[in-house]
Design a protein around this motif. Sequence first.
Motif, short mmCIF file in Angstrom:
data_model
loop_
_atom_site.label_atom_id
_atom_site.label_comp_id
_atom_site.label_asym_id
_atom_site.label_seq_id
_atom_site.Cartn_x
_atom_site.Cartn_y
_atom_site.Cartn_z
N TYR A 1 95.07 -43.64 -95.26
CA TYR A 1 93.94 -43.24 -94.42
C TYR A 1 93.44 -41.84 -94.76
CZ TYR A 1 92.74 -47.12 -91.45
OH TYR A 1 92.23 -48.31 -90.99
N MET A 2 94.28 -41.00 -95.31
CA MET A 2 93.81 -39.70 -95.82
C MET A 2 92.87 -39.94 -97.01
SD MET A 2 97.43 -37.59 -95.59
CE MET A 2 96.85 -36.14 -96.44
N PHE A 3 93.27 -40.88 -97.87
CA PHE A 3 92.40 -41.25 -98.99
C PHE A 3 91.09 -41.84 -98.46
CE2 PHE A 3 90.73 -44.62 -101.71
CZ PHE A 3 90.50 -43.92 -102.89
N HIS A 4 91.17 -42.71 -97.47
CA HIS A 4 90.01 -43.33 -96.83
C HIS A 4 89.01 -42.27 -96.38
CE1 HIS A 4 88.23 -44.27 -92.84
NE2 HIS A 4 88.16 -45.54 -93.22
N ASP A 5 89.50 -41.24 -95.68
CA ASP A 5 88.61 -40.19 -95.15
C ASP A 5 87.95 -39.40 -96.28
OD1 ASP A 5 89.51 -41.06 -92.71
OD2 ASP A 5 90.77 -39.31 -92.30
N LEU A 6 88.74 -39.02 -97.28
CA LEU A 6 88.20 -38.22 -98.38
C LEU A 6 87.25 -39.02 -99.26
CD1 LEU A 6 91.38 -36.19 -99.38
CD2 LEU A 6 89.32 -35.31 -98.27
N ALA A 7 87.59 -40.29 -99.49
CA ALA A 7 86.72 -41.12 -100.32
C ALA A 7 85.35 -41.29 -99.67
CB ALA A 7 87.37 -42.48 -100.56
N PHE A 8 85.32 -41.51 -98.37
CA PHE A 8 84.03 -41.64 -97.69
C PHE A 8 83.26 -40.32 -97.69
CE2 PHE A 8 85.37 -45.66 -95.42
CZ PHE A 8 84.33 -46.42 -95.93
N SER A 9 83.96 -39.23 -97.49
CA SER A 9 83.26 -37.94 -97.43
C SER A 9 82.73 -37.51 -98.80
CB SER A 9 84.18 -36.86 -96.85
OG SER A 9 85.25 -36.59 -97.74
#
Length: 273
Positions: free
Chosen positions: A158-166
């Motif tokens: 989910y850390m990857f999820h947040d950074l990928a979207f941003s």
Amino acid sequence: MKRLLLILSVVIMVSGCANKQMLKEQIAEAIRENPQIVLDAMRENSLDLLEIVEHGFDKRAKLKRKAMLEEEIKNPFQPRIWSERPMLGNPDAQVTIVEYSDFLCPYCSKGAVVVTKLAREHPEKYRLIFKHLPMHKKSRQLAVVFEAIAQFDKEKAYMFHDLAFSRQKKLYEDKSGIELVKILKEIKVDPAKLQKIINSEKLNEYLLADEQEANKFKIDATPTFLINGVAVRGYLPADKFDQMVEMILEKTKEQLPVETPEGEICEDCLNQM
């Protein structure tokens, strides 16, 4: 001739039923004999005509959305919940949100902020399951990375999820893969460990299952959210999304007619970046 038709129309409005029917037939006959009259009138009032047509389309689309939502409240979708895949919130929460998303969809990025915030700030009420509906090869690769990280660390997924979207615009424009490497380094993912998992058949199984499920539910655009099995198609701001949740909870109990806000869906994601 047009003036004659106008006069006849006025007469129809003030005449009795029998006369009205006769005059309608006369007008219809005049139009059949002179169809150019209608074409000329349409050209002279093209903007008004376009507005009428657009209003009709909007009204029909709204009625269709309302009918779909009412049907889904009566017969909610039953998405598969994988215990081994990442989830935010409480497994026993009152509201389950299943999110069908694409890492390179701008509206998905905005929608992800809304639903992850709800699940993180109100875990007692919400649980969030993230699923994939990638529209492009590159977004599919990002989906595989997310699922691969989740195999050994769901929090980092989910850390990857947040950074990928941003950073989705940078990820899309980056041809060398440097931006992806930066993100993995930032969340401290071991590249060697990731590489061992990245080509796993299990990951492809997850993505294929998500896509088949979306197709089964006639979900063909991103983002789409299932709120306790009821579809919300498109991005909604936080306040409207919360209102939608409460409305679905209320209507599910009472089975009352519903009103549907229109969400923003990505139809051509990459050209909107």
